[in-house]
Design an enzyme around this catalytic site. Structure first.
Site, PDB file in Angstrom:
ATOM      1  N   ASP A  29      14.079  -1.647   8.848  1.00 42.81           N
ATOM      2  CA  ASP A  29      12.795  -1.497   9.539  1.00 42.81           C
ATOM      3  C   ASP A  29      11.606  -1.661   8.599  1.00 42.81           C
ATOM      4  O   ASP A  29      11.710  -1.441   7.392  1.00 42.81           O
ATOM      5  CB  ASP A  29      12.700  -0.094  10.152  1.00 42.81           C
ATOM      6  CG  ASP A  29      13.505   0.042  11.436  1.00 42.81           C
ATOM      7  OD1 ASP A  29      14.317  -0.852  11.731  1.00 42.81           O
ATOM      8  OD2 ASP A  29      13.321   1.059  12.124  1.00 42.81           O
TER       9      ASP A  29
ATOM     10  N   HIS B 266      15.301   1.035   5.500  1.00 39.31           N
ATOM     11  CA  HIS B 266      13.960   0.448   5.438  1.00 39.31           C
ATOM     12  C   HIS B 266      13.926  -0.543   4.287  1.00 39.31           C
ATOM     13  O   HIS B 266      14.141  -0.142   3.134  1.00 39.31           O
ATOM     14  CB  HIS B 266      12.899   1.542   5.267  1.00 39.31           C
ATOM     15  CG  HIS B 266      12.755   2.397   6.497  1.00 39.31           C
ATOM     16  ND1 HIS B 266      13.617   3.438   6.787  1.00 39.31           N
ATOM     17  CD2 HIS B 266      11.875   2.328   7.530  1.00 39.31           C
ATOM     18  CE1 HIS B 266      13.260   3.984   7.947  1.00 39.31           C
ATOM     19  NE2 HIS B 266      12.213   3.330   8.425  1.00 39.31           N
TER      20      HIS B 266
HETATM   21 ZN   LIG Z   1       9.451   2.199  11.175  1.00 41.28          ZN
END
Ligand SMILES: [Zn+2]
Length: 259
Positions: A66, A219
């Site tokens: 992400d 992430h």
């Molecule tokens: Zn996010």
């Protein structure tokens, strides 16, 4: 029966080996299979937020990243994935995509799937329905513009993840009616918490071994994640885990040209 079963098995094997054969390193982890995620059948997935998830077998994982693209770390994540011939899904933030279109194109050219994660990562449950819808649409449009040069709010891969998993029933219904699958996660690396790459690696390994499979959230904006990813992929290979690549259904428009 046995002959048929053997024939079927060899067919399945030849399909899954096709992508591994293209991998320059013979001992790479590779992508074991491709799963098409139809938003009609799977409107919401990920046990951290929803009661259902994707039908992954034991020891099968789907890798998701992400908040990118973020050049310094996304390029390292891409290199680690390429080194092991592994395909993942990236949920992009629209304004990052707009700022870094070349990396968006690189992610797609490497074969990864591109999902959407709003324009500017606001908590969509706190900003009102209208602004939330704008955040969703502007994000998709920016990602698509970076990808294909056209700012459309119809995503070419209909995958969406709420920032911080902060959804509302009305927004979930809206996405479902548009045929966009909402992704939660089955487990996560908690890589929003600062820690060393070694701590990060140990944490995600511990969680994965406990759960046994699932959609994993990372992430690609985090240096600790980019740094530990090669070791994590090696861990998957050495311990019999398999990576499943999630793809969207084919766009309706192009299906007539495929034959
Ligand atoms: Zn996010």
């Amino acid at each position: 029966m046995t002959v048929l079963r053997a024939a079927l098995l060899s067919f399945v094997a030849s399909v899954s080996i096709a992508s591994a054969a293209e991998c320059p390193r013979k001992d790479a982890l590779g992508t074991s299979r491709v799963m098409t995620v139809d938003p009609q059948a799977f409107p919401r997935v990920g046990l951290k937020s929803f009661p259902q998830t994707l039908p992954l077998a034991d020891k099968e994982v789907a890798l998701t990243f992400d908040d990118g693209p973020f050049p310094a770390t996304t390029t390292k994540v891409l290199a680690a994935l390429a080194d092991e011939c592994v395909l993942a899904t990236f949920f992009l933030i629209g304004r990052n995509a707009e700022a870094n279109p070349a990396i968006v194109k690189r992610i797609a050219a490497a074969g990864h799937s591109i999902g959407h994660h709003t324009w500017s990562h606001q908590p969509l449950d706190k900003i009102g329905q209208q602004r939330a819808l704008e955040e969703i649409d502007r994000g998709i449009a920016a990602d698509e513009k970076a990808l294909h040069g056209v700012a459309t709010s119809v995503p070419s891969t209909p995958f969406f993840r709420f920032p911080g998993f902060a959804s509302t029933p009305a927004l979930l219904s809206s996405l479902q009616s548009r045929g966009i699958a909402v992704f939660g996660a089955d487990l996560w690396a908690s890589d929003w918490n600062p820690m060393t790459p070694e701590q990060q690696l140990n944490l995600i390994i511990e969680r994965l071994d406990y759960e046994g499979n699932g959609i994993i959230l990372f992430h690609d904006t985090k240096a600790q994640t980019a740094k530990m990813l090669p070791a994590f992929l090696q861990y998957l290979r050495r311990n019999g885990y398999k990576v499943v690549h999630l793809v969207g259904p084919r766009p309706i428009k192009s299906s007539s040209n495929d034959r």
